[in-house]
Design an enzyme around this catalytic site. Structure first.
Site, PDB file in Angstrom:
ATOM      1  CB  THR A 111       4.278   3.843  -7.370  1.00 55.00           C
ATOM      2  OG1 THR A 111       5.196   3.054  -6.608  1.00 55.00           O
ATOM      3  CG2 THR A 111       4.839   5.236  -7.575  1.00 55.00           C
ATOM      4  CE  LYS A 123       5.684   1.819   2.604  1.00 55.96           C
ATOM      5  NZ  LYS A 123       5.109   2.350   1.350  1.00 55.96           N
ATOM      6  CE  LYS A 154       0.859  -0.526   0.752  1.00 58.20           C
ATOM      7  NZ  LYS A 154       1.091   0.546  -0.214  1.00 58.20           N
ATOM      8  NE  ARG A 155      11.387  -2.758   2.579  1.00 59.96           N
ATOM      9  CZ  ARG A 155      12.687  -2.546   2.558  1.00 59.96           C
ATOM     10  NH1 ARG A 155      13.318  -2.363   1.406  1.00 59.96           N
ATOM     11  NH2 ARG A 155      13.394  -2.564   3.657  1.00 59.96           N
ATOM     12  CE  LYS A 201       4.305  -0.617  -8.856  1.00 55.66           C
ATOM     13  NZ  LYS A 201       5.172  -1.168  -7.775  1.00 55.66           N
ATOM     14  CG  HIS A 251      11.324  10.345  -3.257  1.00 58.16           C
ATOM     15  ND1 HIS A 251      10.461   9.774  -4.151  1.00 58.16           N
ATOM     16  CD2 HIS A 251      12.389  10.758  -3.974  1.00 58.16           C
ATOM     17  CE1 HIS A 251      10.999   9.821  -5.361  1.00 58.16           C
ATOM     18  NE2 HIS A 251      12.168  10.421  -5.283  1.00 58.16           N
TER      19      HIS A 251
HETATM   20  C1  PLP Z   1       5.676  -0.599  -6.726  1.00 63.85           C
HETATM   21  C2  PLP Z   1       6.540  -1.316  -5.767  1.00 63.85           C
HETATM   22  C3  PLP Z   1       6.774  -0.777  -4.491  1.00 63.85           C
HETATM   23  C4  PLP Z   1       6.139   0.501  -4.008  1.00 63.85           C
HETATM   24  O1  PLP Z   1       4.957   0.176  -3.299  1.00 63.85           O
HETATM   25  P1  PLP Z   1       4.172   1.264  -2.445  1.00 63.85           P
HETATM   26  O2  PLP Z   1       2.949   0.536  -2.011  1.00 63.85           O
HETATM   27  O3  PLP Z   1       3.872   2.416  -3.326  1.00 63.85           O
HETATM   28  O4  PLP Z   1       5.048   1.618  -1.302  1.00 63.85           O
HETATM   29  C5  PLP Z   1       7.581  -1.493  -3.623  1.00 63.85           C
HETATM   30  N1  PLP Z   1       8.145  -2.660  -3.986  1.00 63.85           N
HETATM   31  C6  PLP Z   1       7.914  -3.220  -5.186  1.00 63.85           C
HETATM   32  C7  PLP Z   1       8.549  -4.528  -5.517  1.00 63.85           C
HETATM   33  C8  PLP Z   1       7.118  -2.566  -6.123  1.00 63.85           C
HETATM   34  O5  PLP Z   1       6.918  -3.120  -7.336  1.00 63.85           O
END
Ligand code: PLP
Length: 765
Positions: free
Chosen positions: A614, A513, A507-508, A618, A330
């Site tokens: 991911t 990022k 995101k985190r 979304k 990953h």
């Molecule tokens: C989808 C999701 C992530 C992943 O987000 P990225 O922007 O792809 O890092 C992290 N936390 C939550 C709660 C999510 O639903």
């Protein structure tokens, strides 16, 4: 599969009477939640049982994290009874929406754990026998609040409302042995339903307990003290999820968690095989194992150990492992690739460590390749162990897999050219469109029917219809924005007018990022408006992110953005044009409300750093344009939806690699007064900096040996260019068509496609 409403109602009333001595008219929220869940479990039980016993080869998905979110709405939807249940509750004066108070199951950090959850749901939907194996943490990812702009963490008591969706299976308990401690592992099984499917998967999470309850009969002073200590340690193993995303923390307790989870899973499985008098050499005919990152890689030496204890030779056991284990990588970040100290391993699990050494010896014999190693300088490299033994290794997006082949795992690929393959991540369209955006889903249904629910590539059929969908799409987005704005007002106390553009980065929190890049652009707009040098259509900049509690710089970024929010929102000259909000405790349920209401999806990681992402998928699936770099799955989003329909900026992977070597951010800052002004807020008193963390953040970008590691300064000007272009385009018909075109092009990013690829190319089921 669809229940008969009448049977469900009877079951529900039975449970309310037997477990709570109440009925539908009098039950409170908590009783109702538990009884509705249990009733669904009971009605679905025969289907679950039949799925377990169908005799097919099964894949076991080993993962330290499963970020399931809230189960009840998704389960009722997948079972096809959500409307019946809603109507039934309404008849007695209840509202299904009240279960929004139920805590999320947040037994994961971010993308990796959420991916595991999406894959379980997709596999059940597609009829693929997939079971998850992990840890039943007592406390999931911490709850986040802000005080004076700083992040605070509280324990996440996810069991507060009970856990009606799992059953404890004492019969399958096993004993896991460490050199200093024996622990009882007790599984809790949760059914994983598929959408309109008879296949039900199982998520089996292990809980640690003392081997035997405290024995007062045998009590004497010495023994009693030792026992009490042991009991304490045994329960402690599953106490809490480590809150680090994409970083390795070499804690012994973490090592215990990892071994606990894989040992319990394999002991249980081998015991069942023996009970059925199976030849363990043929185990790969009935099972395969997917290792989700390096966290469960100890499963390899553990299976070697167990099989030899059962009488297989090392070579026979190794052959079983080669045929049954597969590994998903990953990340390429060095700080995330797990390494364990040899001493720690040999102290804690000596027999397992011996098997790792045996793998190293076999690797040397087999290849004679000095560039390949598992153990070196008393450090065990978990990814290398997986690379050597696993049958298939996969990256999670084309770009990422390319980097693995060319760079990170180059020597391994030269030795084993067939091993490394790509399977691009996906998301389940049930949770991430049907459930979180029912109005948009209904609009799509009206155009092309419902097949897309389980064949997402059918969204492409929308393409000729997009112009006629435009007005409804805009209306639905507007309604979703109004709902989100009301929710944010309630939870965060900050007002954002729904007519504003919603520019979202959730995101985190991680330096790679680059939330900082976004924050600096907000300051750029703020000063531009304040000094009447530029105009933008009114925009709300929405952030959501948790920082690992020990990640100093990430917490500094939260403080930075919260102070920017206070500055902007509190400035009557600017606040008619801009708002900034950092939502607290971003989690799956918050994400469901946010992704359907966004106008801009910020995916701005430094190129080469985000393996896939991911949340980018979304947003796309909900009809949102991406403002992003050519990183991770953004590249494939552009391939599918057209680069011209998104807003791409910044250094490419090649460029980023080349620049990083001779890069001086101060020169760029000197040439860009607006950027300098934005950066200076960290050090000139514009923003309060009680602890000096903003100064440290400033220094990390501008000074020292390797400043601005993630090219925030380097990409700033091009980011502003792309963002201003987007803000200019916003609201035009051409812009809305871009949104819709992204939606219609999102078919590839279904987790259904991903799990089917795993099943065909890796699991052979
Ligand atoms: C989808 C999701 C992530 C992943 O987000 P990225 O922007 O792809 O890092 C992290 N936390 C939550 C709660 C999510 O639903």
């Amino acid at each position: 599969m669809k229940f008969r409403a009448k049977a469900f109602e009877e079951t529900l009333c039975g449970i309310l009477a037997a477990d709570y001595a109440t009925d539908l008219a009098h039950a409170n929220k908590r009783e109702l939640y538990n009884a509705v869940s249990k009733a669904a479990m009971r009605e679905a039980y025969p289907m679950w049982q039949a799925s377990k016993e169908n005799g097919r080869k099964r894949c076991k998905y080993f993962s330290a994290e499963f970020l399931m979110g809230r189960a009840i709405f998704n389960n009722l939807m997948d079972l096809g009874i959500i409307d019946d249940v809603r109507a039934l509750l309404q008849k007695y004066g209840h509202d299904l929406g009240e279960f929004e108070e139920v805590e999320d199951a947040a037994l994961g950090n971010g993308g990796l754990g959420r991916l595991a959850a999406c894959y379980l749901e997709s596999a059940a939907t597609k009829g693929i026998p997939l079971d998850g194996y992990g840890i039943r943490y007592r406390y999931g990812l911490f709850r986040q609040t802000f005080e004076q702009g700083f992040q605070h963490e509280e324990g996440d008591d996810w069991l507060k409302w009970g856990d009606p969706w799992s059953v404890r299976v004492d019969r399958d308990a096993v004993v896991v042995e460490f050199s200093d401690l024996k622990v009882r592992a007790v599984p809790y099984d949760t059914p994983v339903f598929g959408y309109g499917s008879d296949t039900v998967g199982t998520l089996r999470l292990w809980s640690s307990e003392p081997v035997q309850a405290f024995d007062f009969g045998a009590f004497n002073e010495m023994q009693g003290e030792r026992k009490a200590e042991e009991n304490f340690n045994a329960t402690k193993i599953c106490d809490v999820l480590y809150p680090n995303d994409n970083t390795m923390v070499g804690k012994i307790l973490r090592l215990r968690q990892q071994y606990f989870m894989v040992s319990a899973s394999l002991l249980d499985l081998v015991r069942k095989e023996k009970a059925e008098k199976r030849d363990l050499r043929t185990l790969p005919e009935r099972y395969c194992f997917q290792l989700n990152d390096t966290h469960p890689v100890l499963a390899i030496p553990e299976l070697l150990r167990i099989l030899q204890r059962e009488g297989l030779t090392f070579d026979e056991a190794f052959d079983v492992c080669r045929k049954s284990f597969n590994f998903t990588n990953h990340t390429i970040m060095a700080e995330a690739l797990e390494k364990w100290d040899s001493l720690a391993l040999s102290d804690l699990i000596p027999e397992v460590y011996e098997e790792i050494l045996a793998c190293q010896r076999r690797l040397t014999q087999e290849t004679g390749n000095k560039k390949l190693f598992i153990v070196r300088d008393n450090v065990v490299h978990m990814a290398n162990l997986a690379l050597y033994v696993a049958g298939k290794v996969n990256g999670v997006a084309e770009l990422h897999t390319g980097i693995l082949k060319r760079e990170t795992f180059r020597d391994w690929c030269a030795q084993y050219p067939e091993k490394l393959i790509n399977i691009t991540n996906g998301i389940t369209p049930r949770r991430w469109l049907l459930l979180n955006n029912p109005e948009l889903a209904a609009l799509i249904d009206a155009e092309i029917g419902k097949n897309w629910h389980t064949e997402l590539s059918e969204l492409a059929k929308l393409k000729p219809h997009l112009p006629s969908m435009l007005e409804d799409f805009k209306r639905i987005k507007g309604e979703n924005k109004a709902k989100l704005a009301a929710y944010i007002k309630e939870k965060e106390g900050i007002e954002i007018p729904p007519a504003f553009i919603f520019d979202v980065q959730v995101k985190r929190l991680h330096e790679y990022k680059r939330q900082t890049l976004n924050a600096l652009s907000v300051l750029y707009f703020y000063f531009g408006i304040k000094e009447k040098k530029l105009e933008i259509p009114p925009t709300a900049f929405i952030f959501g992110a948790k920082a690992a509690p020990g990640y100093y710089m990430a917490k500094a970024v939260i403080k930075f953005i919260n102070e920017i929010a206070a500055l902007v929102n509190g400035d009557p000259e600017v606040s008619p044009y801009m708002r900034v909000v950092f939502v607290q405790n971003y989690n799956v349920s918050y994400a469901e409300k946010i992704v359907c209401a966004a106008d801009i999806s910020e995916q701005i990681s430094m190129a080469g750093m985000e393996a896939s992402g991911t949340s980018n998928m979304k947003f796309m699936l909900n009809g949102t344009v991406t403002l992003g770099t050519m990183d991770g799955a953004n590249v494939e989003i552009c391939e599918e939806a057209g680069r011209e329909n998104n807003y791409i900026f910044g250094a490419t992977v090649e460029e980023a690699e080349a620049v990083s070597r001779f890069y001086c951010p101060r020169e760029l800052i000197a040439q860009n007064p607006a950027l300098e002004r934005a950066l200076n807020t960290m050090i000139d008193g514009t923003l309060p900096d009680e602890t000096g963390c903003l100064k440290k953040l400033y220094e990390s970008l501008t000074t020292g040996h390797a400043p601005d590691r993630y090219l925030v300064i380097y990409d700033f000007a091009d980011y502003i260019r792309a963002k201003e272009e987007l803000l200019r385009d916003y609201g035009s018909e051409a812009f809305w068509m871009k949104c819709l075109y992204n939606l219609a092009s999102a078919g590839k990013f279904s987790a259904d496609r991903s799990v089917c690829a795993y099943a065909e190319q890796i699991w052979k089921i």
